[in-house]
Design a protein around this motif. Structure first.
Motif, mmCIF file in Angstrom:
data_model
loop_
_atom_site.group_PDB
_atom_site.id
_atom_site.type_symbol
_atom_site.label_atom_id
_atom_site.label_comp_id
_atom_site.label_asym_id
_atom_site.label_seq_id
_atom_site.Cartn_x
_atom_site.Cartn_y
_atom_site.Cartn_z
ATOM 1 N N UNK A 185 -4.277 -3.083 6.646
ATOM 2 C CA UNK A 185 -3.371 -2.373 5.731
ATOM 3 C C UNK A 185 -4.162 -1.355 4.919
ATOM 4 N N UNK A 186 -3.588 -0.186 4.698
ATOM 5 C CA UNK A 186 -4.345 0.914 4.068
ATOM 6 C C UNK A 186 -4.295 0.858 2.538
ATOM 7 N N UNK A 187 -4.569 -0.328 2.023
ATOM 8 C CA UNK A 187 -4.505 -0.572 0.578
ATOM 9 C C UNK A 187 -5.543 0.270 -0.175
ATOM 10 N N UNK A 188 -6.776 0.266 0.313
ATOM 11 C CA UNK A 188 -7.851 0.975 -0.396
ATOM 12 C C UNK A 188 -7.587 2.474 -0.405
ATOM 13 N N UNK A 189 -7.131 2.981 0.719
ATOM 14 C CA UNK A 189 -6.838 4.416 0.806
ATOM 15 C C UNK A 189 -5.747 4.798 -0.197
ATOM 16 N N UNK A 190 -4.656 4.036 -0.204
ATOM 17 C CA UNK A 190 -3.544 4.365 -1.118
ATOM 18 C C UNK A 190 -4.031 4.344 -2.564
ATOM 19 N N UNK A 191 -4.941 3.410 -2.847
ATOM 20 C CA UNK A 191 -5.450 3.332 -4.208
ATOM 21 C C UNK A 191 -6.370 4.495 -4.565
ATOM 22 N N UNK A 192 -7.051 5.020 -3.565
ATOM 23 C CA UNK A 192 -7.932 6.171 -3.838
ATOM 24 C C UNK A 192 -7.133 7.443 -4.122
ATOM 25 N N UNK A 193 -5.819 7.367 -3.974
ATOM 26 C CA UNK A 193 -4.991 8.553 -4.227
ATOM 27 C C UNK A 193 -4.435 8.570 -5.653
ATOM 28 N N UNK A 194 -4.851 7.576 -6.458
ATOM 29 C CA UNK A 194 -4.194 7.414 -7.760
ATOM 30 C C UNK A 194 -4.307 8.625 -8.683
ATOM 31 N N UNK A 195 -5.342 9.458 -8.475
ATOM 32 C CA UNK A 195 -5.491 10.627 -9.356
ATOM 33 C C UNK A 195 -4.450 11.715 -9.037
ATOM 34 N N UNK A 196 -3.815 11.617 -7.898
ATOM 35 C CA UNK A 196 -2.808 12.633 -7.529
ATOM 36 C C UNK A 196 -1.476 12.280 -8.207
ATOM 37 N N UNK A 197 -0.888 13.278 -8.823
ATOM 38 C CA UNK A 197 0.369 13.064 -9.553
ATOM 39 C C UNK A 197 1.503 12.633 -8.607
ATOM 40 N N UNK A 202 0.390 0.904 -12.067
ATOM 41 C CA UNK A 202 0.550 1.432 -13.422
ATOM 42 C C UNK A 202 1.982 1.928 -13.595
ATOM 43 N N UNK A 203 2.498 1.713 -14.808
ATOM 44 C CA UNK A 203 3.884 2.081 -15.099
ATOM 45 C C UNK A 203 4.270 3.449 -14.561
ATOM 46 N N UNK A 204 5.335 3.469 -13.775
ATOM 47 C CA UNK A 204 5.890 4.732 -13.288
ATOM 48 C C UNK A 204 5.072 5.388 -12.193
ATOM 49 N N UNK A 205 4.035 4.706 -11.682
ATOM 50 C CA UNK A 205 3.137 5.344 -10.712
ATOM 51 C C UNK A 205 3.409 4.935 -9.254
ATOM 52 N N UNK A 206 4.493 4.188 -9.001
ATOM 53 C CA UNK A 206 4.807 3.808 -7.617
ATOM 54 C C UNK A 206 5.020 5.046 -6.773
ATOM 55 N N UNK A 207 4.671 4.945 -5.501
ATOM 56 C CA UNK A 207 4.831 6.067 -4.566
ATOM 57 C C UNK A 207 6.115 5.878 -3.774
ATOM 58 N N UNK A 208 7.025 6.809 -3.906
ATOM 59 C CA UNK A 208 8.328 6.659 -3.259
ATOM 60 C C UNK A 208 8.495 7.559 -2.046
ATOM 61 N N UNK A 209 9.393 7.092 -1.154
ATOM 62 C CA UNK A 209 9.747 7.918 0.011
ATOM 63 C C UNK A 209 10.518 9.160 -0.419
ATOM 64 N N UNK A 210 11.013 9.133 -1.629
ATOM 65 C CA UNK A 210 11.932 10.184 -2.075
ATOM 66 C C UNK A 210 11.226 11.353 -2.761
ATOM 67 N N UNK A 214 0.845 -1.208 0.000
ATOM 68 C CA UNK A 214 0.000 0.000 0.000
ATOM 69 C C UNK A 214 0.875 1.250 0.000
ATOM 70 N N UNK A 215 1.981 1.177 0.725
ATOM 71 C CA UNK A 215 2.885 2.332 0.802
ATOM 72 C C UNK A 215 3.575 2.617 -0.531
ATOM 73 N N UNK A 216 3.496 1.645 -1.451
ATOM 74 C CA UNK A 216 4.034 1.860 -2.798
ATOM 75 C C UNK A 216 2.925 2.247 -3.775
ATOM 76 N N UNK A 217 1.705 2.277 -3.279
ATOM 77 C CA UNK A 217 0.565 2.618 -4.127
ATOM 78 C C UNK A 217 0.129 1.481 -5.035
ATOM 79 N N UNK A 218 0.542 0.261 -4.702
ATOM 80 C CA UNK A 218 0.272 -0.847 -5.627
ATOM 81 C C UNK A 218 -0.917 -1.696 -5.189
#
Ligand SMILES: Nc1ncnc2c1ncn2[C@@H]1O[C@H](COP(=O)(O)OP(=O)(O)OP(=O)(O)O)[C@@H](O)[C@H]1O
Ligand SMILES: Cc1ncc(C[n+]2csc(CCOP(=O)(O)O)c2C)c(N)n1
Ligand SMILES: [Mg+2]
Ligand SMILES: [Mg+2]
Ligand SMILES: [Mg+2]
Length: 327
Positions: free
Chosen positions: A193-205, A138-146, A74-78
């Motif tokens: 695990x906050x999987x659903x929440x992380x997925x609801x953020x997908x519209x944010x760049x 989705x390609x290139x859409x992982x959420x990073x700590x960086x 979830x922390x990776x947005x996957x």
């Protein structure tokens, strides 16, 4: 029971993920992603370190081992897809207990349509469960700590310190004859695990995410270090369950920062996207709290500061650390 009859007993009769080519039953599993990035992580839980007979039944040992891993996905947005389980089982474990452990994992796996596609079974002295997960993003859409940037809002989901409170109740046999104590125990045994929440953020760049396994004092540092920024947090804003004060007035603040195992998400986002984050939390029925701001590094090293009663202090990277040697 032997290794082989056990494997037969846990082998799924069908798989839910259409990208699976070969599941349990050969030398390895095969899956075929269709143009998405594959995200993978492994976390291990060991008896006496992450749980004991006192703190968890086999069902929760299993549930929690998978939950910790889905939390990383979830922390990776996957979106979680597959898991493999490597298990070391002591002689005295009964087949029924081992089945319960797998039932605990399956209860969570079924919620997210995640397939068990392999693992390993070994006899040994202490129960150890190592879960490897795979997810898609989705390609290139992982959420990073960086990805944190100056002026971002720092936020956290849910409440912090509950899991540590539950652990305290279990380890010290504190009276659990109350709904409130049962709540803390549930937060320790069955984190969501906050999987659903992380997925609801997908519209944010751009959104930075890190899951809280060791405590936000540690995870905030990981974001600061990876992004080369400072994080400024406000103690009074860090969210907690109101009745934690009643039970653990002396300790709850420390537990909020470094108790760990909350499996909430800490993250950062640009102010203009904050309303999307709030909306996502609302949709998922969880709370979300602004706890600080990202700033440019004031010195050569990234730092995390915490304000309490308007006094500014450095927040040390305290939290649960393995492999501590020579201290
Ligand atoms: N023994 C190891 N060998 C190789 N890579 C490792 C090892 N331990 C950790 N890592 C890698 O280090 C990075 C950070 O891992 P870490 O375990 O701290 O993250 P986490 O899973 O989010 O935290 P936690 O284990 O507290 O849940 C990850 O990329 C992980 O794959
Ligand atoms: C019986 C028992 N004793 C102590 C603890 C506390 N604990 C163990 S590991 C950990 C941090 C996360 O580990 P990792 O970094 O491996 O994810 C914490 C807070 C527990 N859960 N059970
Ligand atoms: Mg890890
Ligand atoms: Mg993590
Ligand atoms: Mg982890």
């Amino acid at each position: 029971m032997d290794e082989f009859s056990f494997i037969d007993s846990i082998r799924p009769s069908y798989y839910k993920q259409p990208s699976l080519v070969k599941g349990i039953g050969d030398d390895a599993a095969v899956f075929r992603p269709s143009g998405q990035d594959v995200v993978t992580a492994v976390d291990t839980m060991v008896e006496g370190v992450h749980f004991s007979r006192k703190t968890m039944s086999p069902f929760y040992m299993g549930y929690r081992a998978l939950a910790a891993n889905l939390s990383d996905l979830s922390a990776m947005g996957s979106t979680p897809a597959f898991y493999l389980v490597s298990i070391v089982v002591p002689e005295e474990w009964e087949q029924e207990e081992l089945n319960e452990l797998y039932t605990g994992m399956k209860s969570l796996a079924d919620e997210y349509s995640v397939d068990l596609i392999g693992g390993d079974t070994v006899s040994g002295d202490q129960l150890s469960i190592s879960v490897t997960v795979f997810g898609y993003v989705d390609r290139g859409k992982s959420r990073y700590r960086s990805s944190a940037k100056p002026d971002d809002i720092v936020f956290v989901t849910g409440t912090l310190g509950d899991s540590r409170a539950g652990l305290e109740i279990l380890l010290n046999d504190l009276s659990i004859d109350s709904k409130e104590a049962a709540f803390f125990i549930e937060r320790h045994r069955r984190p969501v695990p906050r999987v659903d929440f992380a997925q609801s953020l997908l519209s944010i760049e751009r959104v930075t995410l890190n899951d809280v396994s060791d405590g936000i004092a540690s995870e905030a540092h990981e974001i600061a270090e990876a992004s080369q920024v400072d994080l400024h947090l406000t103690m009074e804003d860090v969210p907690f369950t109101d009745f934690i004060k009643k039970w653990f007035n002396k300790s709850y603040k420390e537990w909020m920062l470094s108790g760990g195992e909350d499996f909430e998400l800490i993250g950062t986002v640009a102010g203009e996207d904050w309303n999307v984050v709030e909306e996502a939390a609302k949709e998922c029925g969880i709370s979300i709290t602004k706890i600080g701001t990202v700033k440019e590094m004031a010195h050569e090293q990234p730092e995390v500061y915490i304000y309490e009663n308007n006094e500014k202090k450095k927040l040390m990277k305290s939290g649960y650390t393995h492999l501590k040697r020579g201290e």
